[in-house]
Design a protein around this motif. Structure first.
Motif, PDB file in Angstrom:
ATOM      1  N   THR A 255       0.831  -1.208   0.000  1.00  0.00           N
ATOM      2  CA  THR A 255       0.000   0.000   0.000  1.00  0.00           C
ATOM      3  C   THR A 255       0.862   1.255   0.000  1.00  0.00           C
ATOM      4  N   LYS A 256       0.506   2.184  -0.875  1.00  0.00           N
ATOM      5  CA  LYS A 256       1.237   3.451  -0.977  1.00  0.00           C
ATOM      6  C   LYS A 256       0.263   4.554  -1.367  1.00  0.00           C
ATOM      7  N   ASN A 257       0.232   5.592  -0.550  1.00  0.00           N
ATOM      8  CA  ASN A 257      -0.598   6.774  -0.825  1.00  0.00           C
ATOM      9  C   ASN A 257      -2.072   6.439  -1.017  1.00  0.00           C
ATOM     10  N   LEU A 258      -2.619   5.588  -0.137  1.00  0.00           N
ATOM     11  CA  LEU A 258      -4.050   5.290  -0.173  1.00  0.00           C
ATOM     12  C   LEU A 258      -4.805   6.551   0.255  1.00  0.00           C
ATOM     13  N   PRO A 259      -5.672   7.105  -0.610  1.00  0.00           N
ATOM     14  CA  PRO A 259      -6.330   8.377  -0.275  1.00  0.00           C
ATOM     15  C   PRO A 259      -7.386   8.235   0.822  1.00  0.00           C
ATOM     16  N   VAL A 260      -7.202   8.997   1.902  1.00  0.00           N
ATOM     17  CA  VAL A 260      -8.115   8.995   3.037  1.00  0.00           C
ATOM     18  C   VAL A 260      -8.373  10.447   3.429  1.00  0.00           C
TER      19      VAL A 260
ATOM     20  N   LYS B  76       1.929   4.971   3.627  1.00  0.00           N
ATOM     21  CA  LYS B  76       0.850   4.144   3.086  1.00  0.00           C
ATOM     22  C   LYS B  76      -0.448   4.936   2.907  1.00  0.00           C
ATOM     23  N   ILE B  77      -0.622   5.974   3.717  1.00  0.00           N
ATOM     24  CA  ILE B  77      -1.852   6.766   3.676  1.00  0.00           C
ATOM     25  C   ILE B  77      -1.547   8.168   3.157  1.00  0.00           C
ATOM     26  N   ASP B  78      -2.364   8.622   2.218  1.00  0.00           N
ATOM     27  CA  ASP B  78      -2.282   9.988   1.715  1.00  0.00           C
ATOM     28  C   ASP B  78      -3.453  10.768   2.312  1.00  0.00           C
ATOM     29  N   TRP B  79      -3.171  11.498   3.406  1.00  0.00           N
ATOM     30  CA  TRP B  79      -4.230  12.226   4.103  1.00  0.00           C
ATOM     31  C   TRP B  79      -4.648  13.436   3.287  1.00  0.00           C
ATOM     32  N   LYS B  80      -5.928  13.527   2.961  1.00  0.00           N
ATOM     33  CA  LYS B  80      -6.478  14.631   2.177  1.00  0.00           C
ATOM     34  C   LYS B  80      -7.291  15.533   3.109  1.00  0.00           C
ATOM     35  N   VAL B  81      -6.746  16.718   3.435  1.00  0.00           N
ATOM     36  CA  VAL B  81      -7.447  17.647   4.321  1.00  0.00           C
ATOM     37  C   VAL B  81      -8.568  18.329   3.545  1.00  0.00           C
ATOM     38  N   MET B  82      -9.776  18.268   4.075  1.00  0.00           N
ATOM     39  CA  MET B  82     -10.950  18.841   3.405  1.00  0.00           C
ATOM     40  C   MET B  82     -12.058  19.061   4.413  1.00  0.00           C
ATOM     41  N   ASP B  83     -13.117  19.746   3.974  1.00  0.00           N
ATOM     42  CA  ASP B  83     -14.252  19.939   4.867  1.00  0.00           C
ATOM     43  C   ASP B  83     -15.241  18.780   4.708  1.00  0.00           C
ATOM     44  N   GLU B  84     -16.288  18.802   5.529  1.00  0.00           N
ATOM     45  CA  GLU B  84     -17.237  17.685   5.540  1.00  0.00           C
ATOM     46  C   GLU B  84     -17.942  17.508   4.197  1.00  0.00           C
ATOM     47  N   LYS B  85     -18.313  18.608   3.567  1.00  0.00           N
ATOM     48  CA  LYS B  85     -19.005  18.531   2.284  1.00  0.00           C
ATOM     49  C   LYS B  85     -18.109  17.885   1.225  1.00  0.00           C
ATOM     50  N   GLU B  86     -16.854  18.318   1.171  1.00  0.00           N
ATOM     51  CA  GLU B  86     -15.922  17.744   0.195  1.00  0.00           C
ATOM     52  C   GLU B  86     -15.700  16.263   0.458  1.00  0.00           C
ATOM     53  N   ALA B  87     -15.600  15.889   1.732  1.00  0.00           N
ATOM     54  CA  ALA B  87     -15.390  14.480   2.071  1.00  0.00           C
ATOM     55  C   ALA B  87     -16.552  13.621   1.600  1.00  0.00           C
ATOM     56  N   LYS B  88     -17.789  14.094   1.820  1.00  0.00           N
ATOM     57  CA  LYS B  88     -18.968  13.350   1.372  1.00  0.00           C
ATOM     58  C   LYS B  88     -18.964  13.205  -0.152  1.00  0.00           C
ATOM     59  N   GLU B  89     -18.590  14.278  -0.851  1.00  0.00           N
ATOM     60  CA  GLU B  89     -18.558  14.230  -2.311  1.00  0.00           C
ATOM     61  C   GLU B  89     -17.493  13.247  -2.803  1.00  0.00           C
TER      62      GLU B  89
END
Length: 432
Positions: free
Chosen positions: A45-50, A85-98
């Motif tokens: 696993t490498k850069n799994l988007p979360v 292994k994890i690529d943390w994507k900082v975003m707001d709740e609306k963006e996360a749901k989308e």
């Protein structure tokens, strides 16, 4: 009639060697493709988007505005615990749901809006109320693949628990001797203040196979197209009179109709395109009408199914026309052997070794699966895989046409026809 017993051919070394090489290579390749791709998903696993969401509004503590959620998300971003292994994507709740609703995230960690106020309330010595434990929410996404969602859930839960312990250390240090005046329950919670809950970030209907129906539906389309190509190729050859057709004990043979290789491929491809309308309809009826698979956008799903079968079938017919008898082995490797492990359905592409990620860029099953997943799970959004699916199918059809008609046309120009040469009469000597 030679008079040689048929079983004596088993003594022929070339028969054993040729078949041994072919079957041995197939056994090795299928093992490498299937087992090699899935033997260590976590290790590869490498850069799994979360997603990483801080909805915390903060609170005033000791005359200062404090936002513990910001501290948590910042520490998780900077942490090297995941080892890349994890690529943390900082975003707001609306963006996360989308993003969850497009399959672009395998999960998310959400810090709630009252996190700071609930956490700091644990150190309030004046209150007599039972402390309310703040909560960190882990969102999963089975629609993006069960293995990927599981990997994301494990990593996100661990990050949330570590963050809670870190916050607990800070609160313990700040409260100092005041801990003795806290309620007993609050003192217990102070070291590890946050509870971690797990929720489904993009719920699916009950008949969605836990996010696997898209893969199996796409696999059915590819297998139907591939096997139909083999049937159509054989039946066209029989109809043109180049091969016989065994029906049980009966052997049927038609008169020869002379056709070039290009003409034969054109006939087969036309037949495949026409019959794809029938096959696509029956696949849809079988999956949705008979088996009850949850599906929406049925006209689009039908059109996509028809096109997927047609493109797969014409691609397989091209390989059969170019390579002849070995073509079926090539077809099996391309559409099944290399395709299933790289489809991104069971194991996400982010958890595959580099070679398999390379194959996934052009393997047909991956492209078709992404389109089906978009239609079934993501409201047919173009950027959820549907646009890529259409484009890659169009590109695949163009490549198949150029390769197939280009090579078979070259065969025809070189005189490598399927038409048997005319038997010339033998010359006899005339006596003087």
């Amino acid at each position: 009639m030679s008079g040689i017993h048929p079983f004596r051919v088993l003594r022929a070394k070339p028969l054993w060697i040729a078949n041994g090489v072919i079957t041995g290579v197939l056994a090795l390749l299928f093992t490498v493709f299937y087992v090699g791709a899935n033997i260590d998903p976590a290790g590869h696993t490498k850069n799994l988007p979360v997603g990483l969401v801080n909805a915390d509004k903060g609170a005033a503590v000791g005359g200062k505005q404090v936002n513990l959620g910001a501290r948590i998300t910042e520490s998780i971003q900077k942490s090297t615990a995941s080892g890349g292994k994890i690529d943390w994507k900082v975003m707001d709740e609306k963006e996360a749901k989308e993003e969850l609703g497009k399959g672009k995230l395998f999960g998310a960690l959400v810090v709630p809006g009252d996190f700071t106020s609930s956490t700091t309330a644990l150190t309030d010595t004046a209150t007599t109320k039972a402390p309310v434990r703040p909560t960190l929410t882990v969102l999963t996404n089975q629609s993006a693949g069960s293995v990927g969602s599981s990997l994301a859930r494990t990593a996100t839960t661990q990050a949330a628990e570590n963050a809670s312990l870190q916050v607990g250390k800070e609160l313990t240090a700040q409260s100092g001797t005041g801990q003795a005046r806290l309620p007993a329950a609050a003192r217990l919670l102070l070291a590890d203040p946050a509870a971690v809950t797990v929720e489904d970030g993009h719920p699916l209907d009950s008949h969605s196979g836990l996010g696997m129906t898209a893969f199996y539906y796409a696999l059915a389309l590819v297998v139907v197209g591939m096997l139909s190509a083999n049937v159509i190729s054989g039946q066209v050859d029989h109809t043109l009179g180049y091969t016989h057709n065994d029906m049980g004990p009966l052997r049927l043979h038609r008169p020869l109709i002379r056709a070039t290789r290009v003409q034969t491929l054109a006939i087969s491809s036309t037949l495949m395109a026409g019959l794809s309308l029938l096959m696509g309809t029956l696949v849809l009826v079988g999956a949705v009408g008979i088996m009850g698979m949850d599906a929406s956008h049925l006209p689009l799903l039908w059109l996509y199914s028809v096109c997927a079968i047609a493109v797969t079938g014409i691609g397989a017919l091209t390989l059969l026309a170019v390579f002849g008898t070995p073509g079926m082995l090539v077809v099996t490797l391309v559409f099944i052997g290399m395709a299933v492990p790289t489809a991104g359905a069971t194991t996400p592409l982010d958890a595959l070794p580099g070679f398999y990620r390379f194959l996934a860029e052009f393997e047909p099953l991956r492209q078709i699966t992404d389109g089906i997943r978009s239609i079934l799970y993501y409201d047919a959004q173009a950027d959820a895989g549907l646009a890529r699916g259409w484009m890659m199918m169009a590109a695949g059809l163009a490549v198949a046409a150029l390769f197939g008609f280009g090579v078979t046309g070259w065969y025809d120009r070189k005189g490598l026809h399927r038409i048997p040469a005319e038997t010339k009469p033998e010359k006899t000597a005339v006596p003087a």
